[in-house]
Design a protein around this motif. Sequence first.
Motif, PDB file in Angstrom:
ATOM      1  N   ARG A  31     -31.538 -21.821 -22.442  1.00 39.23           N
ATOM      2  CA  ARG A  31     -31.156 -21.237 -21.151  1.00 39.23           C
ATOM      3  C   ARG A  31     -31.366 -22.243 -20.020  1.00 39.23           C
ATOM      4  N   GLU A  32     -32.498 -22.972 -20.081  1.00 37.10           N
ATOM      5  CA  GLU A  32     -32.784 -23.959 -19.030  1.00 37.10           C
ATOM      6  C   GLU A  32     -31.722 -25.046 -19.005  1.00 37.10           C
ATOM      7  N   GLU A  33     -31.329 -25.517 -20.189  1.00 35.00           N
ATOM      8  CA  GLU A  33     -30.310 -26.563 -20.277  1.00 35.00           C
ATOM      9  C   GLU A  33     -28.962 -26.063 -19.775  1.00 35.00           C
ATOM     10  N   PHE A  34     -28.617 -24.850 -20.174  1.00 34.68           N
ATOM     11  CA  PHE A  34     -27.330 -24.276 -19.762  1.00 34.68           C
ATOM     12  C   PHE A  34     -27.308 -24.030 -18.262  1.00 34.68           C
ATOM     13  N   GLN A  35     -28.457 -23.598 -17.723  1.00 35.54           N
ATOM     14  CA  GLN A  35     -28.580 -23.314 -16.299  1.00 35.54           C
ATOM     15  C   GLN A  35     -28.342 -24.579 -15.474  1.00 35.54           C
ATOM     16  N   GLN A  36     -28.878 -25.700 -15.947  1.00 31.53           N
ATOM     17  CA  GLN A  36     -28.707 -26.971 -15.234  1.00 31.53           C
ATOM     18  C   GLN A  36     -27.265 -27.449 -15.266  1.00 31.53           C
ATOM     19  N   GLU A  37     -26.576 -27.176 -16.378  1.00 35.48           N
ATOM     20  CA  GLU A  37     -25.192 -27.636 -16.536  1.00 35.48           C
ATOM     21  C   GLU A  37     -24.177 -26.728 -15.845  1.00 35.48           C
ATOM     22  N   ASN A  38     -24.539 -25.448 -15.632  1.00 39.01           N
ATOM     23  CA  ASN A  38     -23.592 -24.473 -15.085  1.00 39.01           C
ATOM     24  C   ASN A  38     -24.233 -23.646 -13.966  1.00 39.01           C
ATOM     25  N   PRO A  39     -24.798 -24.285 -12.953  1.00 39.80           N
ATOM     26  CA  PRO A  39     -25.567 -23.551 -11.951  1.00 39.80           C
ATOM     27  C   PRO A  39     -24.776 -22.511 -11.160  1.00 39.80           C
ATOM     28  N   LEU A  40     -23.503 -22.752 -10.907  1.00 34.85           N
ATOM     29  CA  LEU A  40     -22.750 -21.852 -10.039  1.00 34.85           C
ATOM     30  C   LEU A  40     -21.870 -20.852 -10.795  1.00 34.85           C
ATOM     31  N   LYS A  41     -21.906 -20.908 -12.095  1.00 27.60           N
ATOM     32  CA  LYS A  41     -21.117 -19.953 -12.879  1.00 27.60           C
ATOM     33  C   LYS A  41     -21.850 -18.624 -12.982  1.00 27.60           C
ATOM     34  N   LYS A  42     -21.067 -17.553 -13.126  1.00 26.25           N
ATOM     35  CA  LYS A  42     -21.663 -16.224 -13.243  1.00 26.25           C
ATOM     36  C   LYS A  42     -22.271 -16.046 -14.637  1.00 26.25           C
ATOM     37  N   VAL A  43     -23.460 -15.472 -14.662  1.00 27.83           N
ATOM     38  CA  VAL A  43     -24.179 -15.295 -15.923  1.00 27.83           C
ATOM     39  C   VAL A  43     -23.392 -14.416 -16.893  1.00 27.83           C
ATOM     40  N   ALA A  44     -22.952 -13.261 -16.405  1.00 32.47           N
ATOM     41  CA  ALA A  44     -22.290 -12.287 -17.279  1.00 32.47           C
ATOM     42  C   ALA A  44     -20.969 -12.798 -17.838  1.00 32.47           C
ATOM     43  N   GLY A  45     -20.338 -13.737 -17.163  1.00 32.09           N
ATOM     44  CA  GLY A  45     -19.025 -14.219 -17.603  1.00 32.09           C
ATOM     45  C   GLY A  45     -19.064 -15.531 -18.341  1.00 32.09           C
ATOM     46  N   THR A  46     -20.275 -16.072 -18.588  1.00 33.10           N
ATOM     47  CA  THR A  46     -20.379 -17.387 -19.202  1.00 33.10           C
ATOM     48  C   THR A  46     -21.364 -17.363 -20.375  1.00 33.10           C
ATOM     49  N   PRO A  47     -20.901 -17.035 -21.562  1.00 26.21           N
ATOM     50  CA  PRO A  47     -21.803 -16.965 -22.723  1.00 26.21           C
ATOM     51  C   PRO A  47     -22.256 -18.355 -23.167  1.00 26.21           C
ATOM     52  N   PRO A  48     -23.580 -18.572 -23.295  1.00 25.93           N
ATOM     53  CA  PRO A  48     -24.078 -19.898 -23.656  1.00 25.93           C
ATOM     54  C   PRO A  48     -24.300 -20.147 -25.139  1.00 25.93           C
ATOM     55  N   PHE A  49     -24.266 -19.130 -25.957  1.00 24.60           N
ATOM     56  CA  PHE A  49     -24.677 -19.307 -27.355  1.00 24.60           C
ATOM     57  C   PHE A  49     -23.519 -19.160 -28.335  1.00 24.60           C
ATOM     58  N   GLN A  50     -22.321 -19.483 -27.906  1.00 24.56           N
ATOM     59  CA  GLN A  50     -21.123 -19.339 -28.734  1.00 24.56           C
ATOM     60  C   GLN A  50     -20.955 -17.909 -29.234  1.00 24.56           C
ATOM     61  N   LEU A  51     -21.404 -16.969 -28.418  1.00 23.72           N
ATOM     62  CA  LEU A  51     -21.202 -15.559 -28.724  1.00 23.72           C
ATOM     63  C   LEU A  51     -19.848 -15.123 -28.194  1.00 23.72           C
ATOM     64  N   PRO A  52     -19.230 -14.114 -28.808  1.00 22.24           N
ATOM     65  CA  PRO A  52     -17.995 -13.570 -28.248  1.00 22.24           C
ATOM     66  C   PRO A  52     -18.242 -13.110 -26.807  1.00 22.24           C
ATOM     67  N   LYS A  53     -17.314 -13.386 -25.923  1.00 28.25           N
ATOM     68  CA  LYS A  53     -17.505 -13.092 -24.507  1.00 28.25           C
ATOM     69  C   LYS A  53     -17.761 -11.613 -24.264  1.00 28.25           C
ATOM     70  N   ARG A  54     -17.049 -10.743 -24.979  1.00 23.83           N
ATOM     71  CA  ARG A  54     -17.230  -9.301 -24.784  1.00 23.83           C
ATOM     72  C   ARG A  54     -18.634  -8.860 -25.186  1.00 23.83           C
ATOM     73  N   LEU A  55     -19.185  -9.461 -26.238  1.00 28.74           N
ATOM     74  CA  LEU A  55     -20.537  -9.116 -26.652  1.00 28.74           C
ATOM     75  C   LEU A  55     -21.543  -9.597 -25.612  1.00 28.74           C
ATOM     76  N   TRP A  56     -21.344 -10.805 -25.106  1.00 26.99           N
ATOM     77  CA  TRP A  56     -22.241 -11.329 -24.073  1.00 26.99           C
ATOM     78  C   TRP A  56     -22.212 -10.439 -22.827  1.00 26.99           C
ATOM     79  N   GLU A  57     -21.038 -10.000 -22.429  1.00 25.06           N
ATOM     80  CA  GLU A  57     -20.915  -9.116 -21.262  1.00 25.06           C
ATOM     81  C   GLU A  57     -21.643  -7.793 -21.517  1.00 25.06           C
TER      82      GLU A  57
END
Length: 405
Positions: free
Chosen positions: A277-303
């Motif tokens: 999460r820390e690594e992803f946060q640094q790489e994507n600071p301005l992206k919305k959490v709910a719309g940006t799955p970091p673990f190669q999960l299906p987007k609908r499941l992440w949402e």
Amino acid sequence: MKKADIIIIGAGAAGIFAAINVAEANPGKKVLVVEKSSKLLAKVKVSGGGRCNVTNTCKEPGELIKNYPRGNKKLKKAFAEFGTTDTVNWFSERGVELHAEADGRMFPITNNSQTIIDCLLKACDKYKVEIITRANIETIEKLESSFQLTANANQLFECEKLLISTGGSNKIEGYSWLEKLGHSINPPVPSLFTFNLTDKSITELSGLSVPDAEVKIAGTKLSHRGPLLITHWGLSGPAVLKLSAWGARVLQEKEYQYTVLVNWISGNKEPEVRKMREEFQQENPLKKVAGTPPFQLPKRLWEYLSAKSGIDPELRWNNFSGKNFNKLVNSLVCDEYTASGKTTFKEEFVTCGGVKLGEVNMETLESRICPGLYFAGEVLDIDGVTGGFNFQAAWTTAYLAAKAM
């Protein structure tokens, strides 16, 4: 009175396979198959979504038996005698080639179960195996040197040797006629079933799959890892079906009321998730959490998991921390659901239970209690996980019984 040298009760995979092998090796013997329904090879027809999962690529008997919750140790020598490679060769010699998928399952190259049915029935014709349908055997009497069978409509049959390959029954009463011959039965319970969830919110994701998840039953040591599928009822896919097989009796004792724990990112524990999460946060600071799955999960499941954790749809990664983050971590690695009941597919019903293996010579499949009586297939207390293993047990036990008869 209809007489035969060998009578086989049940025209499923094991019964038909045994009939072919015994008739091929003994052209002078009269082989008769008796089936209570009007259908032949019914499970073969519907298995694998109509493609027929014939066997598996797992070759080594010591590894193969690990896929059988019941009967594993008893099958090791049997698989050394007739294993998955022998099955592939048997069908290949009769013009049916099989192909393997990435997970080890093997299907006819036509991807059509009718190919297997046609192959088996053609061999029955070639070796003059007679098949009688709509004949429900009601009684079996052991005579001095033969068996006498009575079916509905007062049909009488007699044979020197008798093979039972009637498949599994979902009720103990389905084995009562075998108990009358002196055999003991381990009570049948369902195996290979979907987990029905009481919280239906996740079922809105029906059809969505995760390639590698870990599923556990809370309060037990039961756990399995693999592909997971969300259905209209709850959870299914290989991870769940295999877990249900290994936990068949435990879940039955719980009356199918239990808690399911899911790690959606199998192999990752809480510390790893926090670091990622820390690594992803640094790489994507301005992206919305709910719309940006970091673990190669299906987007609908992440949402769905984000909403379940109470995360604001507008929250961005550079502001993501605290209580909601902890909830999301927990949803990722230990997502909890209450299960109530199960869903089994009647045509592909698999049972845990059947004739106790200690009463059967597993080298010949002959009864130790009633000489001349043989067994093959799921009527025995043998069942495998999903992946072609139940059919392989049918081919193997049928082949050995045929060889012995």
